[in-house]
Design a protein around this motif. Structure first.
Motif, PDB file in Angstrom:
ATOM      1  N   LEU A  42     -31.031  22.728 -11.196  1.00  0.00           N
ATOM      2  CA  LEU A  42     -31.252  22.043  -9.749  1.00  0.00           C
ATOM      3  C   LEU A  42     -33.069  21.523  -9.753  1.00  0.00           C
ATOM      4  N   ALA A  43     -33.622  22.247 -10.474  1.00  0.00           N
ATOM      5  CA  ALA A  43     -35.168  21.587 -10.471  1.00  0.00           C
ATOM      6  C   ALA A  43     -35.402  20.519 -11.123  1.00  0.00           C
ATOM      7  N   LEU A  44     -34.682  20.335 -12.236  1.00  0.00           N
ATOM      8  CA  LEU A  44     -34.682  19.255 -12.807  1.00  0.00           C
ATOM      9  C   LEU A  44     -34.267  18.058 -12.119  1.00  0.00           C
ATOM     10  N   VAL A  45     -33.139  18.281 -11.355  1.00  0.00           N
ATOM     11  CA  VAL A  45     -32.430  17.240 -10.543  1.00  0.00           C
ATOM     12  C   VAL A  45     -33.850  16.810  -9.320  1.00  0.00           C
ATOM     13  N   LEU A  46     -34.505  17.851  -8.797  1.00  0.00           N
ATOM     14  CA  LEU A  46     -35.502  17.592  -8.076  1.00  0.00           C
ATOM     15  C   LEU A  46     -36.514  16.542  -8.696  1.00  0.00           C
ATOM     16  N   LEU A  47     -36.577  17.347  -9.886  1.00  0.00           N
ATOM     17  CA  LEU A  47     -37.751  16.120 -10.711  1.00  0.00           C
ATOM     18  C   LEU A  47     -37.640  15.138 -11.062  1.00  0.00           C
ATOM     19  N   ALA A  48     -36.016  14.564 -10.917  1.00  0.00           N
ATOM     20  CA  ALA A  48     -35.587  13.174 -11.155  1.00  0.00           C
ATOM     21  C   ALA A  48     -35.816  12.596  -9.991  1.00  0.00           C
ATOM     22  N   PHE A  49     -35.757  12.869  -8.684  1.00  0.00           N
ATOM     23  CA  PHE A  49     -36.321  12.187  -7.577  1.00  0.00           C
ATOM     24  C   PHE A  49     -37.722  11.958  -7.280  1.00  0.00           C
ATOM     25  N   VAL A  50     -38.580  13.189  -7.726  1.00  0.00           N
ATOM     26  CA  VAL A  50     -39.697  13.004  -7.850  1.00  0.00           C
ATOM     27  C   VAL A  50     -40.486  12.156  -8.559  1.00  0.00           C
ATOM     28  N   ALA A  51     -39.962  12.060  -9.914  1.00  0.00           N
ATOM     29  CA  ALA A  51     -40.635  11.011 -10.822  1.00  0.00           C
ATOM     30  C   ALA A  51     -39.987   9.643 -10.522  1.00  0.00           C
ATOM     31  N   GLY A  52     -38.513   9.615 -10.291  1.00  0.00           N
ATOM     32  CA  GLY A  52     -37.764   8.645 -10.456  1.00  0.00           C
ATOM     33  C   GLY A  52     -38.165   7.535  -9.261  1.00  0.00           C
ATOM     34  N   VAL A  53     -38.408   7.933  -8.305  1.00  0.00           N
ATOM     35  CA  VAL A  53     -38.954   7.087  -7.178  1.00  0.00           C
ATOM     36  C   VAL A  53     -40.038   6.138  -7.698  1.00  0.00           C
ATOM     37  N   PRO A  54     -41.045   6.825  -7.764  1.00  0.00           N
ATOM     38  CA  PRO A  54     -42.262   5.897  -8.269  1.00  0.00           C
ATOM     39  C   PRO A  54     -42.111   5.132  -9.515  1.00  0.00           C
ATOM     40  N   ALA A  55     -41.393   5.695 -10.568  1.00  0.00           N
ATOM     41  CA  ALA A  55     -40.947   4.913 -11.584  1.00  0.00           C
ATOM     42  C   ALA A  55     -40.172   3.754 -11.133  1.00  0.00           C
ATOM     43  N   LEU A  56     -39.065   3.885 -10.403  1.00  0.00           N
ATOM     44  CA  LEU A  56     -38.185   2.636 -10.068  1.00  0.00           C
ATOM     45  C   LEU A  56     -38.988   1.618  -9.214  1.00  0.00           C
ATOM     46  N   THR A  57     -39.859   2.292  -8.228  1.00  0.00           N
ATOM     47  CA  THR A  57     -40.811   1.464  -7.670  1.00  0.00           C
ATOM     48  C   THR A  57     -41.681   0.408  -8.285  1.00  0.00           C
ATOM     49  N   TYR A  58     -42.039   1.011  -9.451  1.00  0.00           N
ATOM     50  CA  TYR A  58     -43.072   0.295 -10.286  1.00  0.00           C
ATOM     51  C   TYR A  58     -42.153  -0.712 -10.970  1.00  0.00           C
ATOM     52  N   LEU A  59     -41.166  -0.212 -11.496  1.00  0.00           N
ATOM     53  CA  LEU A  59     -40.160  -1.222 -12.108  1.00  0.00           C
ATOM     54  C   LEU A  59     -39.964  -2.454 -11.462  1.00  0.00           C
ATOM     55  N   ALA A  60     -39.531  -2.132 -10.053  1.00  0.00           N
ATOM     56  CA  ALA A  60     -39.192  -3.293  -9.268  1.00  0.00           C
ATOM     57  C   ALA A  60     -40.136  -4.229  -9.410  1.00  0.00           C
ATOM     58  N   GLY A  61     -41.621  -3.978  -9.479  1.00  0.00           N
ATOM     59  CA  GLY A  61     -42.697  -4.727  -9.348  1.00  0.00           C
ATOM     60  C   GLY A  61     -42.724  -5.673 -10.646  1.00  0.00           C
ATOM     61  N   LEU A  62     -42.578  -4.894 -11.806  1.00  0.00           N
ATOM     62  CA  LEU A  62     -42.453  -5.518 -13.002  1.00  0.00           C
ATOM     63  C   LEU A  62     -41.457  -6.641 -12.987  1.00  0.00           C
ATOM     64  N   LEU A  63     -40.077  -6.412 -12.488  1.00  0.00           N
ATOM     65  CA  LEU A  63     -39.236  -7.443 -12.474  1.00  0.00           C
ATOM     66  C   LEU A  63     -39.247  -8.404 -11.507  1.00  0.00           C
ATOM     67  N   GLY A  64     -40.529  -8.355 -10.615  1.00  0.00           N
ATOM     68  CA  GLY A  64     -40.688  -9.789  -9.910  1.00  0.00           C
ATOM     69  C   GLY A  64     -40.948  -9.230  -8.381  1.00  0.00           C
ATOM     70  N   ARG A  65     -40.460  -8.018  -7.959  1.00  0.00           N
ATOM     71  CA  ARG A  65     -40.518  -7.557  -6.463  1.00  0.00           C
ATOM     72  C   ARG A  65     -41.515  -6.555  -6.276  1.00  0.00           C
ATOM     73  N   PRO A  66     -42.787  -6.772  -6.289  1.00  0.00           N
ATOM     74  CA  PRO A  66     -43.640  -5.764  -5.980  1.00  0.00           C
ATOM     75  C   PRO A  66     -43.423  -5.020  -4.513  1.00  0.00           C
ATOM     76  N   LEU A  67     -43.245  -3.441  -4.685  1.00  0.00           N
ATOM     77  CA  LEU A  67     -43.027  -2.477  -3.688  1.00  0.00           C
ATOM     78  C   LEU A  67     -44.034  -1.614  -3.643  1.00  0.00           C
ATOM     79  N   TRP A  68     -44.956  -1.645  -4.564  1.00  0.00           N
ATOM     80  CA  TRP A  68     -45.828  -0.471  -4.737  1.00  0.00           C
ATOM     81  C   TRP A  68     -46.948  -0.376  -3.639  1.00  0.00           C
ATOM     82  N   VAL A  69     -46.707   0.520  -2.667  1.00  0.00           N
ATOM     83  CA  VAL A  69     -47.677   0.643  -1.643  1.00  0.00           C
ATOM     84  C   VAL A  69     -47.562   2.265  -1.171  1.00  0.00           C
ATOM     85  N   GLU A  70     -48.432   3.130  -0.790  1.00  0.00           N
ATOM     86  CA  GLU A  70     -48.192   4.512  -0.445  1.00  0.00           C
ATOM     87  C   GLU A  70     -47.338   4.747   0.304  1.00  0.00           C
TER      88      GLU A  70
END
Length: 514
Positions: free
Chosen positions: A297-325
């Motif tokens: 279950l802790a690994l699942v929490l980590l997936a959200f904690v790390a996954g959200v910034p990773a996907l946000t950054y990836l969206a910017g690399l794909l052409g839709r910048p979303l990175w803001v605090e």
């Protein structure tokens, strides 16, 4: 006597959680209306006054945020539209997230971890800040945390299978996910990560149990169907909504640093910032330190904690910048749950106590930093000065045009109705965004702001004896001084007044001559 002891042990965490909740509530209502509404909050004030059919209609789809928060704020206007009244709704969402942080910590680390997670969130300066902003971010955070907790409960009651429980967890997941999707478009990352985690869980731990998969698919069906009507809007905005065109993709080191600052160091300078990485490692340690049965279950929490910034950054690399605090805020309670688990597992215990004391100092320093300097531009003071010194024949120029809503909000307190010409984020651009056209000011607070470009501004300037330039972040919007060069042809600068952190009021007086 044994029962009395058990009751006492059960009562103590509830009392501590109540005290933490009270502390968090006090921090979020302290000076709630002290600072002025900034531009986005001004827009919230104006847009929330529109009829519900407008919020959910075609014009509402031009706004880059879904309509749920504006709908709730519309209903909340029954308590008035003062700064305190407008911000009290997000403050309530912020307060409600504290017990959810406790629940997240308890899932992965037990009661002590839950209490520490709740305390960390209650005293988190960045969460206090967004709890005092009339925007949707604390609604998104509360809804997403509820959804993840429901997801964890479903996983926990189906480990090992067969699936015999978790209906309440699935209901919480469905409710939280739906609310999150209609609170902010970046909540799309929530079901993406949850479904990937559920698939891995189904293969690795649920032994591909059909009832597990069917229950999970049904839980996702409700949010999907309810959100389906908004999907075309999200897809259109993913192509480049004009109101978020200012977002830029940061370099990876800057992005990592900004993400880490959310967890303790937002309002502190070096050398405190250098400790961000070790604190993040403690959160990672929280996964390993969790009891073996809770570690998945802790690994699942980590997936959200790390996954959200990773996907946000990836969206910017794909052409839709979303990175803001603020787009990275909503996994904060989950990350603090892991951090609490890691801190409590540090050995020897003396070292753990030292780290807890250090973190307490950091939290207190952040809160002090939050209130030491103004965080929002003082439009209230600027509007008072403008209303006092206004003369017949004066004109008002806004840079950018979106500042109109907060300006109108405060000018009305001085009996003035905003009448202005606005320049866009790009002063050379003539056509205003569809959002500006769809959301004009109306009497009695103001007249529709006339949009102009630098090339079409001369005709407007000739009608005025003096022109006031109300600028937000002029260093960014006019770095080459094109706007000021245009105004210099009109007349000399008679006054420049700065309103930290980033507002200016400049008076150009044609009567003074060259």
């Amino acid at each position: 006597m044994a029962h009395e002891g058990e009751d006492g042990r059960a009562r103590c965490p509830r009392l501590l959680l109540g005290a933490i909740l009270l502390l968090g509530a006090l921090l979020r209502v302290l000076a709630l209306g002290a600072e002025s509404l900034w531009s986005d909050e001004g827009f919230t004030w104006w847009w929330a006054q529109q009829p519900l059919v407008e919020l959910w209609g075609a014009n509402g789809r031009l706004e880059t945020n879904p309509p749920l928060y504006y709908t709730l704020q519309h209903l909340w206007l029954v308590f008035g539209d003062s700064e305190t009244a407008l911000r009290s709704l997000p403050a309530l969402f912020g307060i409600a997230t504290i017990p959810l942080a406790y629940a997240a910590g308890r899932v992965v680390g037990g009661r002590r971890a839950g209490l520490l997670a709740a305390l960390l969130l209650a005293t988190s300066a960045v969460h206090v800040y967004y709890s005092q902003e009339a925007r949707a971010y604390t609604l998104l955070t509360a809804a997403a945390t509820l959804a993840v907790l429901g997801f964890l409960r479903f996983l926990a009651t189906n480990d090992p299978p067969p699936a015999t429980g978790g209906r309440q967890g699935l209901a919480a997941y469905a409710l939280g996910t739906t609310a999150a999707l209609y609170a902010h478009n970046t909540a799309l990352f929530l079901p993406l990560i949850a479904n990937l985690a559920a698939l891995l869980w189904w293969v690795a731990r649920a032994r591909r149990e059909r009832r597990f998969l069917l229950a999970w698919l049904l839980a996702n069906l409700g949010p999907f169907l309810l959100w389906l009507g908004w999907l075309p809007v999200v897809l259109t905005q993913a192509g480049g909504a004009p109101t978020i065109a200012w977002l830029q993709q940061p370099a990876l080191p800057s992005a990592v640093r900004e993400a880490l600052r959310l967890y303790s160091f937002r309002y502190l300078a070096a050398p405190w910032l250098d400790l961000a990485a070790p604190v993040a490692l403690l959160a990672g340690w929280g996964v390993l330190a969790a009891p073996p049965r809770r570690r998945p279950l802790a690994l699942v929490l980590l997936a959200f904690v790390a996954g959200v910034p990773a996907l946000t950054y990836l969206a910017g690399l794909l052409g839709r910048p979303l990175w803001v605090e603020r787009t990275l805020l909503w996994p904060l309670p989950l990350g603090l749950a892991l951090l609490a688990t890691g801190l409590l597992a540090v050995r020897p215990r003396g070292l753990g106590l030292v780290l807890l004391a250090l973190l307490a100092v950091i939290q207190a320093g952040n809160l002090r930093g939050l209130h030491a300097l103004p965080q929002k531009p003082p439009m209230r003071a600027l509007a008072a000065d403008l209303a006092r010194d206004w003369r017949a024949g004066d004109g008002l120029l806004l840079l950018p045009q979106g500042i109109q809503f907060s300006a109108a909000y405060y000018l009305r307190r001085h009996g003035r109705m905003l009448e202005a010409v606005g320049l866009g984020e790009d002063p050379e651009r003539l056509a205003p965004s569809p959002l500006v056209l769809a959301h004009p000011l109306r009497p009695p607070v103001g007249l529709p702001v006339v949009h102009a470009s630098l090339a079409t501004l001369d005709e407007r300037l000739q009608r005025w004896e003096r022109v006031w330039l109300l600028a937000r972040r002029r260093d960014r919007l006019d770095p080459d001084g094109r706007v000021m060069a245009k105004l210099a042809r009109f007349g000399p600068v008679a006054r420049v007044q700065h309103y930290p952190p980033y507002l200016e009021l400049i008076l150009i007086d044609r009567a003074r001559g060259p």
